[in-house]
Design a protein around this motif. Structure first.
Motif, mmCIF file in Angstrom:
data_model
loop_
_atom_site.group_PDB
_atom_site.id
_atom_site.type_symbol
_atom_site.label_atom_id
_atom_site.label_comp_id
_atom_site.label_asym_id
_atom_site.label_seq_id
_atom_site.Cartn_x
_atom_site.Cartn_y
_atom_site.Cartn_z
ATOM 1 N N GLU A 190 -4.359 -6.282 -1.750
ATOM 2 C CA GLU A 190 -3.234 -6.572 -0.625
ATOM 3 C C GLU A 190 -3.360 -7.684 0.237
ATOM 4 O O GLU A 190 -4.531 -7.883 0.934
ATOM 5 N N LEU A 209 1.542 -18.074 1.414
ATOM 6 C CA LEU A 209 2.891 -18.062 1.921
ATOM 7 C C LEU A 209 3.121 -18.946 3.412
ATOM 8 O O LEU A 209 4.297 -18.772 3.603
ATOM 9 N N ASP A 210 2.086 -19.190 3.923
ATOM 10 C CA ASP A 210 2.353 -20.036 4.996
ATOM 11 C C ASP A 210 2.999 -21.307 4.550
ATOM 12 O O ASP A 210 2.514 -22.287 3.840
ATOM 13 N N PRO A 211 4.192 -21.582 5.096
ATOM 14 C CA PRO A 211 4.890 -22.788 4.658
ATOM 15 C C PRO A 211 4.088 -23.962 4.963
ATOM 16 O O PRO A 211 4.503 -25.164 4.279
ATOM 17 N N SER A 212 3.464 -23.868 5.958
ATOM 18 C CA SER A 212 2.695 -25.376 5.883
ATOM 19 C C SER A 212 1.273 -25.546 5.443
ATOM 20 O O SER A 212 1.116 -26.586 5.200
ATOM 21 N N TRP A 264 5.396 -27.774 3.408
ATOM 22 C CA TRP A 264 6.194 -28.365 4.571
ATOM 23 C C TRP A 264 5.016 -28.543 5.649
ATOM 24 O O TRP A 264 4.672 -27.997 6.650
ATOM 25 N N ARG A 265 4.400 -29.976 5.285
ATOM 26 C CA ARG A 265 3.345 -30.381 6.344
ATOM 27 C C ARG A 265 3.524 -31.841 6.354
ATOM 28 O O ARG A 265 4.036 -32.526 5.272
ATOM 29 N N LYS A 266 2.839 -32.329 7.568
ATOM 30 C CA LYS A 266 3.063 -33.963 7.517
ATOM 31 C C LYS A 266 1.950 -34.296 6.434
ATOM 32 O O LYS A 266 0.684 -33.705 6.394
ATOM 33 N N ARG A 293 11.320 -14.811 4.812
ATOM 34 C CA ARG A 293 11.333 -16.440 5.415
ATOM 35 C C ARG A 293 12.507 -16.544 5.876
ATOM 36 O O ARG A 293 13.720 -16.375 5.535
ATOM 37 N N SER A 301 15.460 -13.294 -4.805
ATOM 38 C CA SER A 301 15.793 -12.553 -3.599
ATOM 39 C C SER A 301 16.562 -13.538 -2.728
ATOM 40 O O SER A 301 16.804 -14.692 -3.002
ATOM 41 N N GLU A 302 16.602 -13.018 -1.285
ATOM 42 C CA GLU A 302 17.438 -13.809 -0.678
ATOM 43 C C GLU A 302 16.530 -15.026 0.031
ATOM 44 O O GLU A 302 17.071 -15.881 0.736
ATOM 45 N N PHE A 303 15.291 -14.986 -0.394
ATOM 46 C CA PHE A 303 14.283 -15.968 0.170
ATOM 47 C C PHE A 303 13.925 -17.011 -0.796
ATOM 48 O O PHE A 303 13.457 -18.083 -0.448
ATOM 49 N N HIS A 334 -1.165 -13.967 1.221
ATOM 50 C CA HIS A 334 -0.652 -14.188 2.427
ATOM 51 C C HIS A 334 -0.679 -15.586 2.873
ATOM 52 O O HIS A 334 0.229 -16.355 3.412
ATOM 53 N N GLN A 367 0.916 -1.268 0.050
ATOM 54 C CA GLN A 367 0.133 -0.026 0.129
ATOM 55 C C GLN A 367 0.629 1.341 -0.047
ATOM 56 O O GLN A 367 0.502 2.420 -0.114
ATOM 57 N N LEU A 394 2.929 -15.231 9.078
ATOM 58 C CA LEU A 394 2.126 -15.715 8.356
ATOM 59 C C LEU A 394 2.115 -17.318 8.113
ATOM 60 O O LEU A 394 0.962 -17.805 7.857
ATOM 61 N N GLY A 395 3.257 -17.971 8.771
ATOM 62 C CA GLY A 395 3.192 -19.343 8.973
ATOM 63 C C GLY A 395 4.605 -19.801 9.199
ATOM 64 O O GLY A 395 5.455 -19.180 9.202
ATOM 65 N N TYR A 396 4.507 -21.060 9.468
ATOM 66 C CA TYR A 396 5.780 -21.707 9.919
ATOM 67 C C TYR A 396 5.585 -23.276 9.232
ATOM 68 O O TYR A 396 4.867 -23.779 9.176
ATOM 69 N N PRO A 397 6.525 -23.840 8.974
ATOM 70 C CA PRO A 397 6.596 -25.303 8.366
ATOM 71 C C PRO A 397 6.196 -26.284 9.458
ATOM 72 O O PRO A 397 6.246 -25.978 10.574
ATOM 73 N N PHE A 398 5.456 -27.308 8.982
ATOM 74 C CA PHE A 398 5.065 -28.414 9.743
ATOM 75 C C PHE A 398 4.133 -28.032 11.154
ATOM 76 O O PHE A 398 4.527 -28.002 12.233
ATOM 77 N N ASN A 399 3.154 -27.240 10.833
ATOM 78 C CA ASN A 399 2.307 -26.481 11.854
ATOM 79 C C ASN A 399 1.616 -27.595 12.843
ATOM 80 O O ASN A 399 1.131 -27.087 13.871
#
Lengths: 421, 165, 76
Positions: free
Chosen positions: C52, C59-62, C66-68, A103, C8-10, C56, A74, A118-123
């Motif tokens: 906007e 973008l949550d890795p899970s 990256w999830r079971k 990240r 990017s660095e990510f 998002h 924005q 926003l989140g993390y792996p393997f929540n």
């Protein structure tokens, strides 16, 4: 030198016209300064032109604290702490980039560029998502922007940025007024010049009109520069206390006496015709002429932003005896001929190899070694006490070489340190 | 330029030039060092990376010939405080390579690495980087038309660099 | 047909226009893993109009990566 116990009272260390040497050397005082000055008052962080596009970010600092300055989609600017809320890894490593989210490289925790988790792996390893709200990136409590200059304060409450800037606002106005577009572009990159000296050595020197003829005589003589005379006994220039620790060397009386547009920059309008035409178009011929005679400010905004006409310095303390000066060239958005000259003059003058700043920095380090001497214990700031006076705006002023600014810096410093006691 | 095509005499001349420059720098032979440059010389130490645009971005040094002369004059005043007294320095220049130029009157592009110890009151500072030279054959031997010094730490905070690098 | 790399660095991806299908689509290759995904014109247009924050949740890795694995093995 004998150590004076700071808890015995700051008035024992800071008098009207002298200060105790331990203020530059005592690690306990440095730690107290971080809490009472750097993590409380408004500190300059960066300029909006360093993040021109949505989702741009740059890694900056507030003293030793690593800060990410972001512009969200924005267009809003944010100051986030560069520390993963999980296990404290630095989230951003690159000095700049464009990303809507960050990240962490350690475990993949992902944050929006507004700081939200926003989140993390393997929540499934966590029992619920509600904690996410509390695990956003740390943020600098308050952010204030004036003419594109972004300041941050770690204090939730306190004076507003405008209150803090006070009379020094006018210096920023003068700087920006010289840009035909009314905007600055501070994206030429920063040199990082390190010195083994206390940060206050630098702050005090920036508006010290007494040193140029001595410290910089080598370059003044070989470059046939007239800058030295501006800080001479005959000069009509003024040193000024702008309040709140902000100080300036006001060279306008000299430039007005000489009456030469761009004389302050050591050039003439015919050398930068496009720039002069642009400024005249934007401001009118008469006002442009006045602006070009008056020139750019020479002002130290406490505690860390020094505007030296065409250069911008950011002072970053890293330890009681270690400081980094970040420096870049002032660039006016849309004025390429003037910008080229300002950039090349800046590269010549400042930074680790600069004709001016290498010698200032040598003085900082010599000061830092000297102030450890056991005797005398005090640094003398008496110069001009007998002739300081109030100007028409009620600001304390002195002659060009007087130590009015240094006394002003210490008065403000003492107020801040006492307020935190 | 492959190793097989290296002109040994030329490489030797280049190496001797590079070593001579290093010695003049370490021994603060300012006049001798200035005389190594051509009239159109460029002396460049970039910052924040090696591939920046020095006409738009900050460099640590970006001297044309006239600014090289100013730098030398300032050092010779004896009041260049950052070099009064001068730093004690010794540098090792190695990995000297002829990167381009056959030596037929044209410029030679030469690369070399260096490690440098600087001793001042502050202590010993270690500097390292890569230099790229453009050397021009003249009737009076080789002259430097261009020297670019890529410090390995040019993207970080560094101490004063007021000796000749 | 290569378009370029976006780095990017990510993350680091190579994007190109793929013409193997009946119509063109954007090919995105994750340069760190070699994993490839595609976006068609309508999907890209939708992305261009996203408000906007709409990305998002993705973008949550899970969310996917990256999830079971789900008990029925439906997720990879």
């Amino acid at each position: 030198m004998s150590t004076v116990d700071a808890t015995a009272g700051w008035d024992r260390l800071i008098e009207h016209d002298r200060v105790h040497g331990s203020l530059y050397t005592d690690p306990a005082i440095y730690e107290a300064e971080l809490e009472r000055i750097w993590y409380r008052t408004w500190v300059f962080v960066g300029h909006v032109s360093e993040v021109p596009e949505p989702n741009d970010y740059v890694v900056k600092s507030i003293g030793p604290q690593p800060v990410i300055m972001t512009r969200d989609k924005q267009g809003e600017i944010h100051l986030l702490l560069n520390r993963c809320t999980h296990r404290a890894n630095l989230v951003c490593d690159a000095p700049r980039g464009n990303s809507s989210a960050f990240r962490c490289p350690y475990h993949g925790w992902t944050f929006s560029n507004t700081g939200r988790l926003l989140g993390y792996p393997f929540n499934s390893g966590y029992d619920g998502r509600e904690a996410k709200r509390e695990l956003g990136l740390g943020r600098v409590a308050r952010i204030g922007i004036y003419e594109g200059f972004v300041f941050g304060s770690f204090a939730e409450e306190g004076p507003t940025l405008l209150e803090h800037l006070g009379a020094a606002r006018e210096a920023l106005d003068r700087l920006v007024a010289l840009s035909p577009s009314g905007e600055l572009d501070l994206s030429a990159g920063w040199l990082q010049h390190k010195v083994k000296a206390n940060w206050k050595m630098l702050v005090e020197n920036e508006t010290d009109g007494y040193h140029p003829q001595f410290v910089h005589s080598s370059i003044f003589s070989v470059a046939q520069s007239g800058i030295g005379e501006l800080y001479g006994e005959e000069s009509t220039a003024l040193s000024r206390d702008l309040g709140n620790g902000h100080t300036e060397n006001d060279l306008r009386p000299e430039f007005r006496r000489i009456g030469q547009p761009l004389g302050w920059f050591g050039t003439t309008p015919d050398r930068v015709p496009d720039y002069v035409a642009q400024l005249e178009a934007a401001k009118g011929v008469e006002q442009a002429r006045e602006l070009l005679i008056d020139g750019s400010p020479h002002v130290m905004l406490f505690p860390n932003l020094f505007i030296a006409e065409i250069q911008l310095f950011v002072i970053q303390p890293l330890a009681v005896d270690e400081t980094v000066q970040h420096v870049t060239a002032v660039q006016y958005k849309g004025a390429p001929d003037m910008n080229r000259r300002m950039l090349q003059q800046t590269i010549g003058s400042v930074g680790p190899a600069g004709f001016l700043l290498a010698d200032d920095s040598e003085m900082y380090e010599r000061n830092q070694r000297g102030v450890h001497a056991r005797s005398p214990e005090w640094v003398v700031l008496k110069r001009g006490t007998h002739r300081e006076r109030l100007d028409e705006d009620g600001h304390l002023v002195g002659d060009a070489t007087d130590e009015v600014p240094q006394r002003a810096i210490w008065r403000h410093y003492r107020r801040l340190m006492e307020a935190g006691a | 330029m492959s190793g097989a095509t290296v002109n040994r005499d030329l490489l030797l001349e280049v190496e001797q030039f590079v070593y001579r420059e290093a010695r003049m720098q370490d021994e603060h032979d300012y006049d001798g060092w200035e005389a190594l440059w051509t009239d159109d010389a460029l002396y460049w130490v970039p910052a924040n990376g090696d591939a920046i645009d020095p006409t738009r971005e900050m460099s640590i040094i970006f001297d044309n010939r006239s600014r090289i002369a100013t730098r030398v004059k300032q050092l010779k005043t004896g009041k260049r405080h950052a070099q009064a007294p001068p730093s004690r320095t010794r540098r090792v220049v190695s990995n000297v390579e002829l990167l381009d130029g056959a030596g037929d009157g044209g410029e030679l592009v030469v690369g070399a690495n260096f490690v440098l110890y600087e001793s001042r009151e502050r202590g010993v500072t270690l500097w390292a980087g890569r230099s790229t030279y453009r050397l021009r054959p003249t009737g009076d031997g080789l002259r430097m038309a261009y020297k670019k010094i890529e410090l390995v730490n040019n993207d970080r905070a560094i101490f004063t660099l007021a000796f000749l690098i | 047909m290569g378009v370029g790399e976006v780095v990017s660095e990510f993350a680091a991806v190579a994007v190109s226009i793929d013409h193997e299908g009946n119509g063109p689509r954007l090919r995105i290759e994750d340069l760190k893993t070699g994993h490839v995904g595609y976006l068609d014109a309508l999907e890209l247009e939708t992305l261009a109009w996203l408000p906007e924050g709409a990305l998002h949740p993705l973008l949550d890795p899970s969310l996917h990566r990256w999830r079971k694995p789900a008990p029925n093995g439906g997720h990879h």
